[in-house]
Design a protein around this motif. Sequence first.
Motif, mmCIF file in Angstrom:
data_model
loop_
_atom_site.group_PDB
_atom_site.id
_atom_site.type_symbol
_atom_site.label_atom_id
_atom_site.label_comp_id
_atom_site.label_asym_id
_atom_site.label_seq_id
_atom_site.Cartn_x
_atom_site.Cartn_y
_atom_site.Cartn_z
ATOM 1 N N UNK A 1 0.821 -1.216 0.000
ATOM 2 C CA UNK A 1 0.000 0.000 0.000
ATOM 3 C C UNK A 1 0.853 1.264 0.000
ATOM 4 N N UNK A 2 2.084 1.157 0.476
ATOM 5 C CA UNK A 2 2.969 2.322 0.444
ATOM 6 C C UNK A 2 3.210 2.786 -0.989
ATOM 7 N N UNK A 3 3.153 1.837 -1.927
ATOM 8 C CA UNK A 3 3.438 2.170 -3.319
ATOM 9 C C UNK A 3 2.175 2.515 -4.101
ATOM 10 N N UNK A 4 1.047 1.893 -3.740
ATOM 11 C CA UNK A 4 -0.183 2.156 -4.482
ATOM 12 C C UNK A 4 -0.968 3.317 -3.885
ATOM 13 N N UNK A 5 -1.081 3.362 -2.579
ATOM 14 C CA UNK A 5 -1.888 4.413 -1.938
ATOM 15 C C UNK A 5 -1.087 5.692 -1.694
ATOM 16 N N UNK A 6 0.212 5.531 -1.349
ATOM 17 C CA UNK A 6 1.015 6.694 -0.951
ATOM 18 C C UNK A 6 2.128 7.046 -1.934
ATOM 19 N N UNK A 7 2.263 6.247 -3.010
ATOM 20 C CA UNK A 7 3.241 6.532 -4.055
ATOM 21 C C UNK A 7 4.663 6.697 -3.520
ATOM 22 N N UNK A 8 5.021 5.848 -2.574
ATOM 23 C CA UNK A 8 6.359 5.918 -1.976
ATOM 24 C C UNK A 8 7.421 5.537 -3.008
ATOM 25 N N UNK A 9 8.564 6.161 -2.899
ATOM 26 C CA UNK A 9 9.735 5.823 -3.715
ATOM 27 C C UNK A 9 10.890 5.591 -2.751
ATOM 28 N N UNK A 10 11.322 4.347 -2.644
ATOM 29 C CA UNK A 10 12.311 3.985 -1.630
ATOM 30 C C UNK A 10 13.721 3.944 -2.209
ATOM 31 N N UNK A 11 14.689 4.196 -1.334
ATOM 32 C CA UNK A 11 16.111 3.991 -1.636
ATOM 33 C C UNK A 11 16.543 2.735 -0.891
ATOM 34 N N UNK A 12 17.193 1.842 -1.600
ATOM 35 C CA UNK A 12 17.548 0.547 -1.026
ATOM 36 C C UNK A 12 19.072 0.406 -0.925
ATOM 37 N N UNK A 13 19.550 -0.312 0.097
ATOM 38 C CA UNK A 13 20.939 -0.798 0.044
ATOM 39 C C UNK A 13 20.998 -1.936 -0.979
ATOM 40 N N UNK A 14 22.079 -2.677 -1.017
ATOM 41 C CA UNK A 14 22.155 -3.815 -1.946
ATOM 42 C C UNK A 14 21.085 -4.834 -1.532
ATOM 43 N N UNK A 15 20.083 -4.994 -2.391
ATOM 44 C CA UNK A 15 18.860 -5.682 -1.981
ATOM 45 C C UNK A 15 18.430 -6.709 -3.012
ATOM 46 N N UNK A 16 17.874 -7.808 -2.523
ATOM 47 C CA UNK A 16 17.139 -8.752 -3.356
ATOM 48 C C UNK A 16 15.689 -8.717 -2.921
ATOM 49 N N UNK A 17 14.776 -8.472 -3.847
ATOM 50 C CA UNK A 17 13.350 -8.597 -3.549
ATOM 51 C C UNK A 17 12.898 -9.982 -3.986
ATOM 52 N N UNK A 18 12.196 -10.677 -3.104
ATOM 53 C CA UNK A 18 11.586 -11.963 -3.428
ATOM 54 C C UNK A 18 10.082 -11.739 -3.459
ATOM 55 N N UNK A 19 9.494 -11.796 -4.639
ATOM 56 C CA UNK A 19 8.060 -11.581 -4.815
ATOM 57 C C UNK A 19 7.378 -12.940 -4.917
ATOM 58 N N UNK A 20 6.498 -13.236 -3.972
ATOM 59 C CA UNK A 20 5.830 -14.536 -3.908
ATOM 60 C C UNK A 20 4.353 -14.338 -4.205
ATOM 61 N N UNK A 21 3.848 -15.054 -5.189
ATOM 62 C CA UNK A 21 2.444 -14.899 -5.583
ATOM 63 C C UNK A 21 1.986 -16.140 -6.318
ATOM 64 N N UNK A 22 0.799 -16.629 -5.974
ATOM 65 C CA UNK A 22 0.272 -17.788 -6.709
ATOM 66 C C UNK A 22 -0.052 -17.397 -8.149
ATOM 67 N N UNK A 23 -0.793 -16.301 -8.317
ATOM 68 C CA UNK A 23 -1.251 -15.896 -9.645
ATOM 69 C C UNK A 23 -0.299 -14.940 -10.346
ATOM 70 N N UNK A 24 0.434 -14.144 -9.567
ATOM 71 C CA UNK A 24 1.310 -13.132 -10.154
ATOM 72 C C UNK A 24 0.572 -11.967 -10.767
ATOM 73 N N UNK A 25 -0.672 -11.747 -10.339
ATOM 74 C CA UNK A 25 -1.469 -10.697 -10.976
ATOM 75 C C UNK A 25 -2.101 -9.707 -9.998
ATOM 76 N N UNK A 26 -1.731 -9.715 -8.742
ATOM 77 C CA UNK A 26 -2.282 -8.731 -7.804
ATOM 78 C C UNK A 26 -1.709 -7.352 -8.142
ATOM 79 N N UNK A 27 -2.560 -6.365 -8.442
ATOM 80 C CA UNK A 27 -2.059 -5.065 -8.902
ATOM 81 C C UNK A 27 -1.089 -4.392 -7.944
ATOM 82 N N UNK A 28 -1.358 -4.458 -6.620
ATOM 83 C CA UNK A 28 -0.442 -3.753 -5.722
ATOM 84 C C UNK A 28 0.892 -4.475 -5.585
ATOM 85 N N UNK A 29 0.897 -5.791 -5.763
ATOM 86 C CA UNK A 29 2.176 -6.512 -5.769
ATOM 87 C C UNK A 29 2.972 -6.167 -7.030
#
Length: 351
Positions: free
Chosen positions: A80-108
């Motif tokens: 919701x930080x990205x969809x409702x509040x339009x947050x733009x984050x700065x990351x250190x060296x990061x790996x994002x692991x996105x887990x989803x059965x369908x892969x189609x949730x808009x906020x994900x």
Amino acid sequence: MTAVLPGGLLRREIEEQPAVWARLVGEGAAGLQAAADLLRDVDPELVVLAARGTSDHAATYAQYLIHSRLGVPAMLATPSAFTAYRAQLRYPRTLMVAVSQSGESPDLIETVRSAKAAGVTVLAITNTPGSTVARLGDLHLDLGCGPELSVAATKTYTASLLALHVVVGLAAGDAWETLRARVGAAVEAAEDLLHDDVPEPGLLDAALTADRMVVVGRGLSMSSAREGALKLMETNRVAASGWSAADATHGPLGQVGPGTLVLLLTAGEATRASVVDFGRRAADLGGVVVTVGPAARLAPSFEVPLPDGVDETLLPLLEILPFQLLAHAAALGRGLDPDNPPGLAKVTRTT
């Protein structure tokens, strides 16, 4: 085409799980190795786990596993930080692991897009290779579960747990032989558990008369507490919640009264004492206590033992199975169709 009786899809998918696990570490071995290689190559200072619903419970499991096995900080994303509040984050060296059965949730999807725009490497884990999240990932790991048709997720959830376990294990230096032996023991234990008479008639009766249910675990079993409560709630139209034993004695204990079903996850040796302590307090308030794992000897209570010989880090694969079976049986006992709970859909398109 043969008609499927109410609950037939859910029951079939529950029973498919051991075969799904064996296939994942067999046919899916190359994908798991590639994901572990990506994790090692990034050598992250931070892992961000992005998920929703059932997949978020799998991410909770991964968070504990990454902390304990890799010593790397891991956090759950806040879509919701990205969809409702339009947050733009700065990351250190990061790996994002996105887990989803369908892969189609808009906020994900938006969470992943925002991370990629910030230069973050993304590992996508889905059961749908052609999905948006799968395509956005720098690498996609296919769970290979086959179609999951019941609204209540079962095999995609435990496959996500297993995929995360193996990827983290390989990145931590575990040998394939060790991992396959662990998984093999879990497969055999699950087959035994699914052939047992679970739930027993007395436990089923208690579930049918309860209008409130509390599930309590801790540590690695927090995923099971939340997922178990979700399975009971979405299939049975009852109030159910999952909690850490460390938090449950503050507010959640207040909802326990005579007849409340209190399910304790006691399999984890490191966390058992605090879970049993909550059960003791709940029993004093009239709660009907159920132990999933070693018995706590509280009254009134029911015991659902788990097979021995499974590595503690894989117990969440086993301890969720009695909840799936109870949710299925109780829904049918209430005259409901657990395959198609009213008002729910297989893909939740949160924005």
